[in-house]
Enzyme design. Structure first.
Site, PDB file in Angstrom:
ATOM      1  CB  SER A 103      -0.725   0.160   1.087  1.00 21.16           C
ATOM      2  OG  SER A 103      -1.994   0.961   1.023  1.00 21.16           O
ATOM      3  CG  ASP A 241      -3.074   3.854  -1.519  1.00 23.00           C
ATOM      4  OD1 ASP A 241      -3.610   4.042  -2.209  1.00 23.00           O
ATOM      5  OD2 ASP A 241      -3.627   2.974  -0.965  1.00 23.00           O
ATOM      6  CG  ASP A 243      -2.865  -0.719  -2.743  1.00 25.87           C
ATOM      7  OD1 ASP A 243      -2.706   0.248  -1.928  1.00 25.87           O
ATOM      8  OD2 ASP A 243      -3.915  -1.834  -2.118  1.00 25.87           O
ATOM      9  CG  ASP A 245      -6.379   0.388  -0.745  1.00 26.80           C
ATOM     10  OD1 ASP A 245      -5.613   1.697  -0.434  1.00 26.80           O
ATOM     11  OD2 ASP A 245      -6.826  -0.562   0.353  1.00 26.80           O
TER      12      ASP A 245
END
Length: 474
Positions: A103, A241, A243, A245
Site C-alpha cells: 500500500s 496511494d 495500490d 484503495d
C-alpha cells in the site's frame, strides 16, 4: 529474532526481505486452507492474484502463485492493477483473491491482502490464517516459480463499473491534474477521466516507488500539489496511494482535502442514509446535518465492514463506509440516473475521486467551496516513525490513567474533559479541541491526529502533540 510480519489495519505487512520467501509461500498456503475450510472452493478452483509496482512485488506474486498451485488450485494472474479492481473481479467470479502490496508504506516493506469471495477477510479470518500458518511445517518445501493463468479482464471490468454508472461525458469542462507517481492506477485513472470528458494533465510519474500516505503527506507532496495548481489552471488534482484503495484529492488551489472530508462528500453525493467511519474521522460528521446516522468504529477496514453489515441489518438503505485515509467502501447498491452501482466491500479510491469531480460540475462550484459546506473543523495528522509497538503501547496505557505522570503532563496541551479509548486514546479538550494518539497497525509508528478551530492552531497543536509524544515514548 522476532519477525516484522503481522496483520494490521488491512492485511499482512512487514519487511520485504522477510516476506519474500518461505513466509509469503506459507501465509498464502494458510489462507488457502482457511478458505477451503470456509467452503469458498465449493464452486470454483481459482484464486486471483494482483500486485502493485514496488520492486519486491513480482517475486512475492510468483511465490503466491506457487503456493496456490501446490495447494491444488488454479492461480490466475491479473497483473498490476488496483486492489479494488482485483477484489471486484474476483467477487464476480465467486473466488478468493490475494493482492501483493504494501500500500502506502516504504519500498523496503511489502504485504499481502487476502480476500474472500464476498470481500475483505475479517479479524476472525486473520486469526485463523495465523493459526494455520503456525501449524504448517517450517520444513514445508517451497517453490518460487508459480506461473498461473493470465487474465487481463479484471482491469476492464473495473473500468466498466464506473463508466457504466456515470455514463456519457459527465466530467466535460473540467481540467484535472493526475499525480501519477508509482500508483498502480496511474494509467487507468487517466483513461477513465478522459473517457468521461475531462481534460487530463498527467504529472509526477516516477520509475521508483514513492510511499504516498494519504493520512500523512510528505512535505514534498504538499509542495508539488501547490506548485502544480499555481502553474496550471486545474479544477482539482487527484491521485491514489500505491495500490489505489486510498485517494489523494486536492482542490483548485492545490490544497489537500482530508480523507474523511472526501468520504463525506462521496457519501453525500451517493445520498447515504448511514455512514460508518472510524473514530479518527472528523467530529463534524455528527453535526453537519447531512447524514441520518453516523456509526464509529476502530481504525481498519475490517471494523468498518462489520459496522456496515450491522447497519444494513438495522435497516439502513444506503450504507457508505470510509476511513480518515479517504478509502470508501460501498455497502449497498446505489441507483443514479437509471444506472446501478453494486456494493464493493473493500476500500476504493476511484469512487471518491469521481464523486468529488462530478460534484464540481453538478454544483457549478469549485471543490474548495463544496468542501467548506460540511463545516469540518481544521484537522491535521502526522506520525513519529520508528517507534516500537511496545513503546507506543506503554505510552497509550499511561495516557489513559488520569493519575499517571504522562496524563498529568498532558495538561500542558489543554485540560481534558473526557477521552475515548475505542482505538488508541482520543482526548477531548475543554476548549473543544481534540488530540488523538494511536499506534499504526502497518508500521512501527505512533500517529497523532488533532482537531482545532483553525489551521494555524491545528498546526500548533499537532506540533506540540508530536513533541509531547516524542518526550514520552523514548
Amino acid at each position: 529474532m522476532q519477525s516484522s510480519l503481522k496483520f494490521g489495519t488491512s492485511g499482512l505487512r512487514g519487511l520485504a526481505d522477510e516476506l519474500d520467501g518461505a513466509p509469503a509461500y506459507r501465509y498464502v498456503r494458510a489462507f488457502i486452507e482457511v478458505m477451503r475450510a470456509r467452503g469458498c472452493f465449493d464452486h470454483t478452483d481459482k484464486v486471483f492474484i494482483g500486485r502493485d509496482l514496488r520492486g519486491s512485488s513480482a517475486g512475492i506474486r510468483a511465490l503466491s502463485a506457487a503456493a496456490i498451485e501446490d495447494a491444488g488450485y488454479v492461480a490466475v494472474d491479473c497483473g498490476t492493477l488496483p486492489t479494488p479492481a482485483l477484489t471486484h473481479y474476483a467477487s464476480m467470479q465467486g473466488a478468493p483473491a490475494v493482492m501483493v502490496t504494501g500500500s502506502h508504506i516504504p519500498d523496503d516493506r511489502n504485504g499481502l491482502k487476502f480476500f474472500r469471495p464476498d470481500g475483505e477477510i475479517d479479524k476472525a479470518d486473520e486469526a485463523a490464517i495465523s493459526f494455520a500458518y503456525a501449524e504448517l511445517s517450517s520444513d514445508l518445501p517451497i517453490r518460487r516459480s508459480g506461473m498461473g493463468q493470465t487474465d487481463v479482464s479484471a482491469i476492464e471490468r473495473y473500468r466498466a463499473r464506473y463508466l457504466d454508472f456515470l455514463g456519457g461525458k459527465t466530467l466535460r469542462g473540467l481540467t484535472v491534474g493526475i499525480y501519477q507517481h508509482s500508483s498502480v492506477a496511474r494509467d487507468i485513472l487517466v483513461e477513465v477521466l478522459q473517457e468521461l470528458g475531462a481534460e487530463v494533465l498527467p504529472l509526477g510519474r516516477s520509475d521508483r516507488f514513492i510511499p504516498v500516505d494519504t493520512e500523512a503527506l510528505r512535505d514534498e507532496d504538499v509542495e508539488l500539489l501547490r506548485q502544480w495548481a499555481v502553474e496550471n489552471k486545474l479544477d482539482a488534482i487527484v491521485s491514489t496511494d500505491g495500490d489505489a484503495d486510498r485517494p489523494l484529492i486536492a482542490d483548485e488551489k492545490g490544497r489537500f482535502i482530508r480523507g474523511d472530508l472526501v468520504g463525506a462528500i462521496t457519501a453525500d453525493w451517493l445520498k447515504a442514509d448511514c455512514i460508518v467511519t472510524p473514530v479518527t474521522a472528523n467530529s463534524a460528521l455528527e453535526t453537519c446535518g447531512r447524514f441520518e446516522k453516523v456509526v464509529r468504529t476502530k481504525v481498519g477496514s475490517p471494523f468498518v465492514i462489520a459496522g456496515m453489515e450491522d447497519a444494513r441489518v438495522a435497516g439502513a438503505a444506503r450504507v457508505v463506509g470510509f476511513e480518515a485515509n479517504g478509502g470508501v467502501l460501498l455497502g449497498s447498491s446505489v441507483q443514479r440516473d437509471g444506472n446501478t452501482l453494486a456494493p464493493l466491500a473493500t476500500r476504493d479510491a476511484f469512487l471518491p475521486v469521481l464523486a468529488c469531480l462530478d460534484s464540481i460540475g453538478a454544483q457549478a462550484k469549485p471543490l474548495s467551496y463544496i468542501a467548506s459546506q460540511f463545516g469540518f473543523r481544521a484537522a491535521k495528522s502526522d506520525r513519529l516513525m520508528q517507534v516500537a509497538p511496545e513503546a507506543s503501547a506503554a505510552f497509550l496505557t499511561q495516557l489513559q490513567d488520569r493519575n499517571s505522570g504522562i496524563a498529568v503532563a498532558f495538561s500542558s496541551l489543554g485540560d481534558c474533559s473526557h477521552s475515548d479509548a475505542t482505538d488508541g486514546v482520543k482526548i477531548f479538550i475543554t476548549s473543544g479541541e481534540v488530540v488523538h494518539y494511536r499506534a499504526s497497525g502497518n508500521a512501527p509508528e505512533l500517529r497523532c491526529y488533532v482537531e482545532a478551530h483553525d489551521d494555524d492552531r491545528a498546526a500548533e497543536l499537532l506540533s506540540r502533540g508530536l513533541a509531547f509524544a516524542l518526550e514520552n515514548v523514548r
